[in-house]
Each structure stands twice: as C-alpha cells, then as structure tokens.
Write a protein that holds these residues in place. Structure first.
Motif, PDB file in Angstrom:
ATOM      1  N   UNK A  24       0.813  -1.223   0.000  1.00  0.00           N
ATOM      2  CA  UNK A  24       0.000   0.000   0.000  1.00  0.00           C
ATOM      3  C   UNK A  24       0.843   1.268   0.000  1.00  0.00           C
ATOM      4  N   UNK A  25       1.993   1.231   0.679  1.00  0.00           N
ATOM      5  CA  UNK A  25       2.789   2.458   0.808  1.00  0.00           C
ATOM      6  C   UNK A  25       4.110   2.391   0.053  1.00  0.00           C
ATOM      7  N   UNK A  26       4.337   1.310  -0.682  1.00  0.00           N
ATOM      8  CA  UNK A  26       5.544   1.149  -1.508  1.00  0.00           C
ATOM      9  C   UNK A  26       6.841   1.289  -0.709  1.00  0.00           C
ATOM     10  N   UNK A  27       6.865   0.656   0.449  1.00  0.00           N
ATOM     11  CA  UNK A  27       8.080   0.575   1.261  1.00  0.00           C
ATOM     12  C   UNK A  27       8.374  -0.912   1.436  1.00  0.00           C
ATOM     13  N   UNK A  34      12.189  -4.203   9.847  1.00  0.00           N
ATOM     14  CA  UNK A  34      13.195  -3.612  10.734  1.00  0.00           C
ATOM     15  C   UNK A  34      12.576  -2.563  11.642  1.00  0.00           C
ATOM     16  N   UNK A  35      11.685  -1.754  11.096  1.00  0.00           N
ATOM     17  CA  UNK A  35      10.991  -0.743  11.895  1.00  0.00           C
ATOM     18  C   UNK A  35      10.116  -1.403  12.947  1.00  0.00           C
ATOM     19  N   UNK A  36       9.327  -2.374  12.540  1.00  0.00           N
ATOM     20  CA  UNK A  36       8.410  -3.057  13.456  1.00  0.00           C
ATOM     21  C   UNK A  36       9.146  -3.700  14.622  1.00  0.00           C
ATOM     22  N   UNK A  37      10.344  -4.199  14.355  1.00  0.00           N
ATOM     23  CA  UNK A  37      11.115  -4.885  15.383  1.00  0.00           C
ATOM     24  C   UNK A  37      12.066  -3.964  16.144  1.00  0.00           C
ATOM     25  N   UNK A  38      11.952  -2.659  15.905  1.00  0.00           N
ATOM     26  CA  UNK A  38      12.757  -1.691  16.640  1.00  0.00           C
ATOM     27  C   UNK A  38      14.229  -1.726  16.300  1.00  0.00           C
ATOM     28  N   UNK A  39      14.569  -2.143  15.094  1.00  0.00           N
ATOM     29  CA  UNK A  39      15.967  -2.278  14.689  1.00  0.00           C
ATOM     30  C   UNK A  39      16.478  -1.075  13.907  1.00  0.00           C
ATOM     31  N   UNK A  40      15.723   0.015  13.892  1.00  0.00           N
ATOM     32  CA  UNK A  40      16.144   1.209  13.161  1.00  0.00           C
ATOM     33  C   UNK A  40      16.498   2.322  14.141  1.00  0.00           C
ATOM     34  N   UNK A  42      16.373   5.624  12.968  1.00  0.00           N
ATOM     35  CA  UNK A  42      15.681   6.819  12.485  1.00  0.00           C
ATOM     36  C   UNK A  42      14.536   6.398  11.562  1.00  0.00           C
ATOM     37  N   UNK A  43      13.601   7.323  11.387  1.00  0.00           N
ATOM     38  CA  UNK A  43      12.509   7.120  10.431  1.00  0.00           C
ATOM     39  C   UNK A  43      12.264   8.447   9.736  1.00  0.00           C
ATOM     40  N   UNK A  44      12.094   8.401   8.448  1.00  0.00           N
ATOM     41  CA  UNK A  44      11.795   9.621   7.687  1.00  0.00           C
ATOM     42  C   UNK A  44      10.361  10.043   7.965  1.00  0.00           C
ATOM     43  N   UNK A  49       4.519   9.457   7.738  1.00  0.00           N
ATOM     44  CA  UNK A  49       3.274   9.996   7.185  1.00  0.00           C
ATOM     45  C   UNK A  49       2.533   8.937   6.373  1.00  0.00           C
ATOM     46  N   UNK A  50       3.257   8.195   5.542  1.00  0.00           N
ATOM     47  CA  UNK A  50       2.636   7.153   4.716  1.00  0.00           C
ATOM     48  C   UNK A  50       2.031   6.051   5.584  1.00  0.00           C
ATOM     49  N   UNK A  51       2.745   5.656   6.629  1.00  0.00           N
ATOM     50  CA  UNK A  51       2.241   4.625   7.545  1.00  0.00           C
ATOM     51  C   UNK A  51       0.978   5.119   8.236  1.00  0.00           C
ATOM     52  N   UNK A  52       1.016   6.344   8.740  1.00  0.00           N
ATOM     53  CA  UNK A  52      -0.146   6.898   9.445  1.00  0.00           C
ATOM     54  C   UNK A  52      -1.350   7.029   8.523  1.00  0.00           C
TER      55      UNK A  52
END
Length: 75
Positions: A24-27, A34-40, A42-44, A49-52
C-alpha cells in the motif's frame, strides 16, 4: 531513553499484514520489518506519514517514548 515502535499494534487494529502495508505504501517488507522490530535508529517523516495515512492513525500511535530512568521528568 527508549522509543518503542507500536507498528504491530496498529497493524492488528486495522487487520492488516505487514505485506499488505508494504504494498500500500511502496516501502519494502525488509524496511518495515526492521521498523516493526525496533531495529532502526531513524525514520523519515515521509515514511511515518505514509504509515499513518495507511493505518489511519497518528504518529504517537506508532512511536512511544519510555524513560529508562523513572525519576527523569520532561518539563
């Protein structure tokens, strides 16, 4: 200081899989995983915005601050 990522909670609320969100968000699935598991580190804002937008939520629903020192207060 710890920032908890609650992406899995928001996905469950929306009955959406990580694969569906990725499409849906082309990521990439890798980056979202990695984001979901807290392995990042930083986040752009554009990614947040796309996730929200896709999950119909606020940034604060995805990101949660947790103090590592219970006696620390933000004024």
């Amino acid at each position: 200081m710890t920032i908890r990522i609650n992406l899995d909670v928001e996905l469950a609320k929306n009955k959406m899989s990580l694969k569906q969100l990725s499409g849906d968000i082309s990521i990439s699935m890798t980056n979202l995983s990695l984001l979901k598991n807290g392995k990042v580190k930083a986040i752009r804002f554009s990614t947040l915005e796309a996730i929200c937008q896709a999950l119909n939520c606020q940034p604060g629903d995805i990101l949660q601050y947790e103090s590592t020192n219970p006696n620390t207060h933000l004024d």
